[in-house]
Design an enzyme around this catalytic site. Structure first.
Site, short mmCIF file in Angstrom:
data_model
loop_
_atom_site.label_atom_id
_atom_site.label_comp_id
_atom_site.label_asym_id
_atom_site.label_seq_id
_atom_site.Cartn_x
_atom_site.Cartn_y
_atom_site.Cartn_z
N ARG A 1 5.52 11.01 -2.42
CA ARG A 1 5.22 10.71 -1.02
C ARG A 1 6.47 10.79 -0.15
O ARG A 1 7.47 10.13 -0.46
CB ARG A 1 4.69 9.27 -1.01
CG ARG A 1 4.47 8.67 0.32
CD ARG A 1 4.17 7.18 0.21
NE ARG A 1 4.04 6.64 1.54
CZ ARG A 1 4.37 5.41 1.87
NH1 ARG A 1 4.81 4.55 0.97
NH2 ARG A 1 4.24 5.03 3.11
N ARG B 1 13.81 4.15 12.09
CA ARG B 1 12.61 5.00 12.11
C ARG B 1 11.79 4.78 13.38
O ARG B 1 12.33 4.39 14.40
CB ARG B 1 11.82 4.75 10.82
CG ARG B 1 12.63 5.11 9.56
CD ARG B 1 11.85 4.94 8.30
NE ARG B 1 10.68 5.82 8.29
CZ ARG B 1 9.72 5.74 7.36
NH1 ARG B 1 9.85 4.85 6.37
NH2 ARG B 1 8.67 6.55 7.42
N TYR C 1 11.65 8.35 1.06
CA TYR C 1 11.55 7.45 -0.09
C TYR C 1 12.15 7.99 -1.39
O TYR C 1 12.13 7.31 -2.41
CB TYR C 1 10.07 7.08 -0.32
CG TYR C 1 9.42 6.51 0.93
CD1 TYR C 1 9.94 5.38 1.56
CD2 TYR C 1 8.30 7.11 1.51
CE1 TYR C 1 9.37 4.86 2.72
CE2 TYR C 1 7.73 6.60 2.68
CZ TYR C 1 8.27 5.49 3.27
OH TYR C 1 7.71 4.97 4.42
N ALA D 1 3.35 -0.87 4.67
CA ALA D 1 2.88 -0.85 6.07
C ALA D 1 2.40 -2.22 6.55
O ALA D 1 2.41 -2.49 7.76
CB ALA D 1 1.77 0.18 6.23
N GLU E 1 12.54 -9.74 1.19
CA GLU E 1 11.78 -8.54 1.55
C GLU E 1 12.66 -7.31 1.31
O GLU E 1 13.86 -7.34 1.61
CB GLU E 1 11.39 -8.64 3.04
CG GLU E 1 10.58 -7.45 3.53
CD GLU E 1 9.99 -7.71 4.93
OE1 GLU E 1 9.48 -8.82 5.18
OE2 GLU E 1 10.06 -6.79 5.75
N PRO F 1 0.79 -1.22 0.00
CA PRO F 1 0.00 0.00 0.00
C PRO F 1 0.83 1.28 0.00
O PRO F 1 1.86 1.37 0.66
CB PRO F 1 -0.82 -0.10 1.29
CG PRO F 1 -0.11 -1.11 2.13
CD PRO F 1 0.55 -2.06 1.17
N ASN F 2 0.33 2.24 -0.76
CA ASN F 2 0.87 3.60 -0.86
C ASN F 2 2.16 3.69 -1.68
O ASN F 2 2.64 4.79 -1.95
CB ASN F 2 1.10 4.22 0.54
CG ASN F 2 -0.18 4.26 1.36
OD1 ASN F 2 -1.18 4.78 0.88
ND2 ASN F 2 -0.18 3.68 2.55
N ASN G 1 7.94 -5.82 -1.20
CA ASN G 1 7.96 -4.69 -0.27
C ASN G 1 6.53 -4.59 0.26
O ASN G 1 5.66 -4.01 -0.40
CB ASN G 1 8.37 -3.39 -0.99
CG ASN G 1 8.43 -2.22 -0.02
OD1 ASN G 1 7.94 -2.30 1.12
ND2 ASN G 1 9.03 -1.12 -0.45
N HIS H 1 12.82 -2.91 1.64
CA HIS H 1 12.27 -1.62 2.03
C HIS H 1 13.18 -0.54 1.49
O HIS H 1 14.41 -0.66 1.57
CB HIS H 1 12.16 -1.48 3.55
CG HIS H 1 11.23 -2.50 4.12
ND1 HIS H 1 9.87 -2.38 4.04
CD2 HIS H 1 11.47 -3.69 4.71
CE1 HIS H 1 9.31 -3.46 4.59
NE2 HIS H 1 10.26 -4.27 5.00
N ILE H 2 12.56 0.51 1.01
CA ILE H 2 13.34 1.62 0.46
C ILE H 2 14.08 2.34 1.59
O ILE H 2 15.26 2.66 1.47
CB ILE H 2 12.38 2.58 -0.28
CG1 ILE H 2 11.80 1.84 -1.50
CG2 ILE H 2 13.06 3.88 -0.68
CD1 ILE H 2 10.64 2.52 -2.14
N SER H 3 13.36 2.58 2.68
CA SER H 3 13.97 3.27 3.82
C SER H 3 14.55 2.24 4.80
O SER H 3 14.23 1.04 4.72
CB SER H 3 12.91 4.12 4.53
OG SER H 3 11.89 3.29 5.08
C1 DQA Z 1 8.45 0.93 3.46
C2 DQA Z 1 8.60 1.14 4.98
C3 DQA Z 1 7.25 0.95 5.67
O1 DQA Z 1 7.39 1.17 7.08
C4 DQA Z 1 6.24 1.95 5.15
O2 DQA Z 1 4.97 1.72 5.71
C5 DQA Z 1 6.17 1.98 3.66
C6 DQA Z 1 7.40 1.85 2.88
C7 DQA Z 1 9.78 1.20 2.72
O3 DQA Z 1 9.88 0.78 1.57
O4 DQA Z 1 10.70 1.85 3.26
O5 DQA Z 1 5.11 2.21 3.08
O6 DQA Z 1 8.11 -0.42 3.21
#
Ligand code: DQA
Length: 147
Positions: A18, A107, A23, A77, A98, A10-11, A74, A100-102
């Site tokens: 965003r 965090r 990101y 959330a 898995e 999502p997102n 990825n 994650h960009i960040s």
């Molecule tokens: C994310 C990290 C998650 O905590 C966040 O909810 C995202 C992006 C990342 O790619 O860093 O939507 O998965």
């Protein structure tokens, strides 16, 4: 040609606009084309998928054992909340990575726990869009090790 599935939760369709401080300004379409090019160079084909809906993501994961050689995900959330996604990944026997960009470990507390990572071979985070490229290299190794 061996096919892999790359799922984005999502997102992530909003990447580029965003929370650029976390990101960056690369859109998901751009990440898709980076992944497709890198897969081509490595003799892999990738199917790139994004959904904001947990059930749709689970349905896709269910296809992996029969239709793909591995999965890069990825979960966004859902990483921090979804036992259903964890179970779907656990039910899959193909290599799983898995991304994650960040750097989720630098965090908020609620992002520092990845429920879904309990089911994957490895986790890459904090390298921006390059994390997807690192994941493709890693999954290629896993695919060839297991075949
Ligand atoms: C994310 C990290 C998650 O905590 C966040 O909810 C995202 C992006 C990342 O790619 O860093 O939507 O998965």
């Amino acid at each position: 040609m061996k096919e892999i599935l790359i799922i984005n939760g999502p997102n992530l369709n909003l990447l580029g606009n965003r929370e650029k401080n976390f990101y960056g300004d690369t859109s998901l379409e751009k990440i898709q084309s980076l992944c497709e090019n890198h897969c081509n160079k490595n003799n892999l084909k990738c199917i790139f998928f994004q959904s904001n809906h947990e059930g749709e993501i689970i349905d896709k994961i269910h296809l992996v054992d029969n239709e793909f050689e591995g999965i890069i995900i990825n979960p966004a959330a859902f990483t921090h909340t979804s036992i259903a996604l964890l179970d779907a990944l656990r039910a899959t026997n193909k290599p799983k990575i898995e991304v994650h960009i960040s750097n989720i470990y630098s965090r908020e507390d609620y992002r520092r726990k990845s429920i879904t990572s309990e089911a994957v071979d490895g986790l890459i985070c904090g390298f921006g869009e390059n994390g997807y490229i690192l994941a493709i290299d890693a999954i290629k190794n896993l695919i060839y090790k297991s075949s």
